[in-house]
Write a protein that holds these residues in place. Structure first.
Motif, PDB file in Angstrom:
ATOM      1  N   GLU A 254       1.324  -0.881   0.108  1.00 21.77           N
ATOM      2  CA  GLU A 254       0.089   0.020  -0.130  1.00 21.77           C
ATOM      3  C   GLU A 254       1.215   1.445  -0.143  1.00 21.77           C
ATOM      4  O   GLU A 254       0.704   2.066  -0.637  1.00 21.77           O
ATOM      5  N   ARG A 257       2.726   2.187  -3.712  1.00 28.62           N
ATOM      6  CA  ARG A 257       1.202   1.942  -4.010  1.00 28.62           C
ATOM      7  C   ARG A 257       1.316   4.051  -4.286  1.00 28.62           C
ATOM      8  O   ARG A 257       1.553   4.612  -5.397  1.00 28.62           O
ATOM      9  N   LEU A 258       0.874   3.899  -2.607  1.00 28.29           N
ATOM     10  CA  LEU A 258       0.505   6.148  -2.525  1.00 28.29           C
ATOM     11  C   LEU A 258       2.099   6.030  -3.207  1.00 28.29           C
ATOM     12  O   LEU A 258       2.075   7.649  -3.847  1.00 28.29           O
ATOM     13  N   ASN A 259       2.643   5.532  -3.212  1.00 29.43           N
ATOM     14  CA  ASN A 259       4.461   6.520  -3.103  1.00 29.43           C
ATOM     15  C   ASN A 259       4.239   6.697  -4.190  1.00 29.43           C
ATOM     16  O   ASN A 259       5.021   7.874  -5.899  1.00 29.43           O
ATOM     17  N   ARG A 260       3.642   5.223  -5.575  1.00 31.31           N
ATOM     18  CA  ARG A 260       4.271   6.040  -6.741  1.00 31.31           C
ATOM     19  C   ARG A 260       2.796   6.264  -7.357  1.00 31.31           C
ATOM     20  O   ARG A 260       3.246   7.158  -8.383  1.00 31.31           O
ATOM     21  N   ASP A 261       2.020   6.497  -6.992  1.00 34.97           N
ATOM     22  CA  ASP A 261       0.874   7.757  -7.141  1.00 34.97           C
ATOM     23  C   ASP A 261       1.083   8.881  -6.971  1.00 34.97           C
ATOM     24  O   ASP A 261       1.114  10.022  -8.119  1.00 34.97           O
ATOM     25  N   LYS A 262       2.079   9.493  -5.652  1.00 36.18           N
ATOM     26  CA  LYS A 262       2.472  10.392  -5.834  1.00 36.18           C
ATOM     27  C   LYS A 262       3.445  10.805  -6.155  1.00 36.18           C
ATOM     28  O   LYS A 262       3.526  12.215  -7.461  1.00 36.18           O
ATOM     29  N   TYR A 264       3.917   9.652  -9.545  1.00 41.56           N
ATOM     30  CA  TYR A 264       3.715   9.740 -11.288  1.00 41.56           C
ATOM     31  C   TYR A 264       2.747  11.504 -10.573  1.00 41.56           C
ATOM     32  O   TYR A 264       2.283  12.455 -11.483  1.00 41.56           O
ATOM     33  N   GLN A 265       1.469  11.825  -9.848  1.00 44.20           N
ATOM     34  CA  GLN A 265       1.423  13.432 -10.069  1.00 44.20           C
ATOM     35  C   GLN A 265       2.209  14.124 -10.408  1.00 44.20           C
ATOM     36  O   GLN A 265       2.033  15.185 -10.676  1.00 44.20           O
ATOM     37  N   GLU A 268       3.427  14.377 -13.678  1.00 50.83           N
ATOM     38  CA  GLU A 268       2.149  14.819 -14.661  1.00 50.83           C
ATOM     39  C   GLU A 268       2.415  16.645 -13.897  1.00 50.83           C
ATOM     40  O   GLU A 268       2.137  17.140 -14.976  1.00 50.83           O
TER      41      GLU A 268
END
Length: 487
Positions: A254, A257-262, A264-265, A268
């Protein structure tokens, strides 16, 4: 202009003659072939006269500047140069053109200022967003570091639990095997006992055999219960350990996943910012020129900031030097007040330098100079002073103490013999507890000065810092320097 004259002569009537008789009339016409110019008094043909009037240099023309003067056409240019009205008009035109240029330059400056302010606002927004991104990345890195530390600690704890569980399992397996062996041994003993019960019935009475049998069965039941309990405990701990491992893996997944999403954000967001900057700043040649202008202004501002910092450093150094001079003057005044009653006129000075470490740091930072109190080699003699650079000077800087004995302007210089030649000893006192074991550091120096108004070139001598820190030359952060004028 063609000129033609006609002359006509008529005879006067004769009053005595009869009215019916009259004389015949006679007419004479004179025609000139050339014409004279009224301005230059030259004669021209009828064909070239008109063209001459157009180009004649003596034709009077009114000054176009309005000075009410009629000037020959050939002198009009020189008149326009000297005409007072032309200078006034020229000044007016220059002033009008300068006003227009000022207005245009002001408008251009306003446009440039607006563009620069816009670009600065865009850059400030970009810097602010980048700072936010840097802050977010730093927080994410901190969180990742915390997660990594927690994961490492958890792995260590899980490893320790696994080792303990393996040890406990091995111990309980060994205990269960031992219990099984005991149980088998008891069963064998029971079977042997039953087989020989008839033979031993005569030896052991039935009540004793019954009690022994009950004791054996009780021990076997307890051993079986203990084995079952151990098996249950092992199973419970194994299940609990598996659950903890699953929860830890889920938590790690988890967080990843959160670090990966951050990340990516953030990527972007950085792409959007770069695209916005490109669209705002790199869309046309005008934007490129504005960017170049802004870069030039930024460089100028950096140069101005660097110059300002250098000036501030210089002012700081000069201020510190001024404060140091003021402190030196105050110290000299206080010292002179303290020794006024002593009258140091024997060519002998003992100077105590307190707070050596602090003054050495100031000398390293500001190149300060320490000045001793003024003294004289004899009564009404030369005015002397010892100057010290704690951190050195020139090529000796950073490794040595540099000092010089200066001959200053004194009250009795006109009465003294010049040139001045003195020999002095500079002594660093050894502050050992036993005076008999003291080993002072001695330097001999020659002081020369040609006359009382001659600017002296200082004669320096050096003392290494290693010497100062050796033995007891420096004690309680203080140092004693003695000056003796030998001759």
């Amino acid at each position: 202009m063609s000129l033609t004259k006609a002359l006509t002569r008529e005879a006067p009537p004769d009053q005595t003659a009869p009215k019916a008789e009259q004389r015949p009339k006679s007419t004479t016409i004179v025609k000139y072939e050339k014409s004279s110019c009224l301005f230059c008094n030259e004669w021209f043909d009828a064909q070239t006269f008109t063209e001459h009037l157009i180009h004649c240099g003596q034709v009077l023309e009114e000054c176009p500047n309005g000075c009410l003067a009629f000037i020959p056409r050939i002198r009009m240019r020189s008149h326009l140069k000297e005409c007072p009205r032309s200078k006034h008009l020229q000044n007016q035109r220059m002033s009008v053109s300068m006003d227009r240029l000022d207005q245009q330059s002001d408008q251009r400056l306003q446009v440039l200022e607006q563009d620069v302010s816009t670009i600065r606002s865009v850059l400030n927004e970009e810097i602010r967003q980048r700072l936010h991104l840097i802050t977010d990345v730093g927080s994410i890195r901190k969180q990742n570091q915390v997660v990594e530390d927690w994961t490492r600690d958890t792995d260590e704890v899980v490893g320790g639990l696994r080792r303990q569980l393996d040890e406990e399992s091995s111990q309980r397996a060994f205990a269960s095997e031992q219990n099984q062996l005991d149980f088998q041994y008891c069963c064998g003993v029971t079977q042997v006992g039953t087989s020989i019960s008839s033979a031993e019935f005569s030896l052991f009475p039935p009540p004793q055999l019954q009690s022994l049998k009950e004791q054996v069965e009780t021990q076997m039941d307890e051993a079986q219960k203990l084995v079952n309990q151990l098996s249950v405990d092992v199973t419970f701990h194994q299940n609990q350990l598996n659950d903890n491992i699953l929860k830890l893996e889920e938590l790690i997944f988890e967080n990843e996943r959160l670090n990966r999403d951050k990340f990516y954000q953030i990527e972007e967001f950085m792409q959007r910012i770069s695209e916005d900057i490109k669209t705002k700043l790199g869309g046309s040649d005008y934007a490129t020129s504005k960017q170049a202008t802004l870069d030039y202004e930024v460089k100028n501002m950096k140069n101005i900031v660097c110059e300002t910092e250098e000036r501030c450093d210089k002012l700081d150094r000069s201020l510190h030097q001024t404060m140091q001079n003021l402190l030196d003057l105050e110290g000299q005044i206080a010292m002179q007040q303290r020794i006024a009653s002593v009258q140091n006129i024997r060519g002998h000075l003992i100077w105590r330098i307190k707070d050596y470490s602090k003054k050495l740091d100031e000398a390293k930072q500001y190149d300060t100079i320490l000045h001793s109190a003024m003294f004289s080699n004899k009564a009404f003699g030369y005015a002397l002073r010892l100057d010290i650079y704690l951190n050195g000077k020139g090529t000796w800087k950073g490794r040595n103490l540099i000092a010089c004995l200066n001959v200053l302007s004194g009250e009795y210089d006109p009465l003294l013999a010049w040139p001045c030649r003195l020999q002095a000893e500079i002594i660093i006192r050894d502050q050992t507890s036993n005076v008999a074991d003291a080993q002072d550091y001695v330097k001999t120096i020659l002081v020369r000065k040609k006359s009382d108004d001659f600017i002296q070139s200082n004669q320096y001598f050096h003392i290494p810092h290693k010497v100062i820190t050796s033995r007891n030359y420096l004690r309680n952060d203080s140092m004693f320097i003695e000056v003796r004028v030998v001759k």
